[in-house]
Enzyme design. Structure first.
Site, PDB file in Angstrom:
ATOM      1  N   ASN A 353       0.807  -1.214   0.000  1.00  0.00           N
ATOM      2  CA  ASN A 353       0.000   0.000   0.000  1.00  0.00           C
ATOM      3  C   ASN A 353       0.846   1.272   0.000  1.00  0.00           C
ATOM      4  OD1 ASN A 353      -2.627   1.297   0.177  1.00  0.00           O
ATOM      5  ND2 ASN A 353      -2.121   1.796   2.293  1.00  0.00           N
ATOM      6  N   CYS A 444      -3.237   2.405  13.821  1.00  0.00           N
ATOM      7  CA  CYS A 444      -4.680   2.238  14.000  1.00  0.00           C
ATOM      8  C   CYS A 444      -5.055   2.181  15.473  1.00  0.00           C
ATOM      9  CB  CYS A 444      -5.167   0.973  13.272  1.00  0.00           C
ATOM     10  SG  CYS A 444      -4.374  -0.550  13.823  1.00  0.00           S
TER      11      CYS A 444
END
Length: 488
Positions: A353, A444
């Site tokens: 990513n 996260c």
């Protein structure tokens, strides 16, 4: 055993359930009388925080700062109580009507009663507070926001048959295994939301719905996919699923087995395996591809100069919010400003990513993953996009492994960290001796980020930039991006 997985005839209601959880021995869960409270602030999880007349902390579900409420305590603990609103005496200006009819029942989007601007400010406040606890002061925080509805491209819906033989499809209730039956979902992308009612109708026709554990919905660039968790093979029901997929013009896959599930695609037409793609638009992100000349590129489709295509398979990690993910990638590339020839290291690299866009911008990338299968995925994605990315396998939670990796990767100009919720403590504890000029950390979990940031600051790094990405609108979950620079 002949009835395993099949419908049972309805049974009369007994008036009680033997499945009701017993109260925690350390907490009394009997509801108490109402208590008048003034909500002072929001806790990190979005609940209102108040103090009762004795000074004890009370967390109140769905209460907002400044509101006065009559609250009933439903769990009593030694240091705090948990309560819910019985009557709201005053109403905050930040309170709005929740857009979802299942708000308060479904355990998913628990901040829908708070306006979106206040939700996002709350998330920035959480990051600021957790960093302050570590003695780290933050400056301006950049907001990376996306659409205010219909953003989620991936979701897992539970399937259950109740005591009356009704098949339920939906999400779990808050802090419970109870399934909330739904007919729509406000945050799903329209193509997935439109499948919920047809799925409910299909499940009602299955011979053995108890053999379905859950259904995962996935919207990709090229296909809409349903992945069924089938606990045991059932030929007739699989045929029903295949007909459903054909009628809906979607792809169907099955995880089959109870303990160790094996995956395979189900296709009545015996067509080729569906293509699952994550598409990153370099032009929209302001990234100019510098590693190849235009004449060397296949200008058709996903391999055009301004587009990167990352292939993945069911079970691979994929951010649920495509728009916000693209903004995060663009932010990291802007912070690191990779130049041709610079050496960058991407740890916890996933399917590439961050590695692939950074390589497209000119960096010489080394991507590291713990899962050997993901290493293969990164390599394949790099080749498909004509990018030179070296992919390695390493256990990044092991301190010795991390030390060996960093010592072998000499002359690193910048490092990308994108760990799971438990963070990257082994890496951050080791970085002091290697003095990598820039570290971009994507987290996260702000609590583990604060812990790891303290290790980096102690080792001579300073926080230069901070961004909070609203990846999960209407929830307390957030993604935090931080740029650290080594100052000695």
């Amino acid at each position: 055993m002949a009835m395993l997985g099949k419908r049972r005839p309805p049974r009369p209601t007994a008036g009680h359930s033997g499945l009701v959880r017993k109260p925690n021995r350390k907490a009394e869960s009997k509801e108490s009388a109402s208590t008048a409270l003034t909500i002072e602030r929001l806790a990190h999880d979005g609940r209102g925080v108040a103090h009762n007349a004795a000074g004890k902390t009370v967390f109140v579900d769905q209460a907002l700062p400044g509101e006065q409420v009559d609250a009933a305590v439903h769990v009593t603990r030694k240091r705090y109580d948990e309560a819910h609103i019985k009557t709201r005496l005053t109403t905050s200006e930040q309170r709005v009507e929740p857009p979802c009819p299942y708000f308060g029942q479904c355990g998913g989007c628990d901040l829908q009663h708070l306006n979106i601007t206040a939700q996002r400010q709350h998330k920035r406040d959480v990051v600021t507070e957790l960093m302050a606890r570590q003695g780290i002061t933050l400056g301006t925080i950049t907001a990376l926001n996306g659409a205010s509805e219909h953003y989620r491209r991936r979701a897992r819906l539970g399937v259950k048959v109740d005591g009356q033989g009704n098949v339920l499809l939906g999400f779990r209730a808050p802090h419970s295994h109870r399934l909330v039956d739904i007919e729509q979902c406000h945050v799903l992308v329209p193509a997935l939301n439109a499948l919920i009612l047809p799925l409910r109708q299909l499940l009602a026709t299955l011979e053995a719905p108890r053999l379905v554990g859950h259904v995962e919905l996935l919207a990709t660039h090229e296909a809409i996919v349903i992945l069924v968790r089938q606990l045991k093979a059932h030929e007739q029901d699989i045929a029903r699923w295949q007909r459903f997929a054909e009628q809906q013009q979607i792809s169907l896959g099955t995880w089959l087995g109870r303990e160790t599930a094996a995956f395979h695609w189900n296709d009545a037409q015996n067509a080729v395996e569906p293509v699952l793609q994550e598409v990153l638009n370099l032009d929209e992100m302001g990234i100019r591809r510098t590693n190849l000349h235009q004449k060397d590129l296949d200008l058709e489709g996903a391999n055009a100069p301004g587009v990167l295509t990352l292939h993945f398979l069911p079970g691979d990690f994929l951010q649920v919010n495509a728009e916000v993910n693209q903004k995060m990638v663009a932010q990291v590339v802007e912070w690191l400003t990779p130049m041709p020839g610079q050496q960058l290291l991407d740890l916890f690299a996933g399917i590439g990513n961050f590695s692939l866009p950074l390589a497209a911008a000119g960096a010489q990338m080394t991507a590291v993953e713990g899962n050997p299968t993901m290493v293969e995925r990164i390599t394949a994605n790099a080749i498909a996009n004509q990018l030179d990315v070296s992919a390695l396998q390493a256990d990044l939670s092991n301190a010795d492994t991390v030390q060996n990796l960093l010592s072998e990767c000499q002359q690193i100009d910048a490092l990308v960290l994108d760990p799971p919720r438990n963070g990257a403590e082994a890496v951050c504890q080791a970085l002091g001796r290697y003095k990598i000029p820039k570290v971009a950390y994507i987290s996260c979990d702000p609590a583990t980020l604060a812990r790891d940031a303290a290790h980096l600051v102690h080792a001579g790094y300073r926080v230069r930039q901070v961004a909070v990405a609203d990846m999960f609108l209407h929830t307390a979950h957030l993604e935090t991006l931080m740029l650290f620079e080594y100052v000695g």
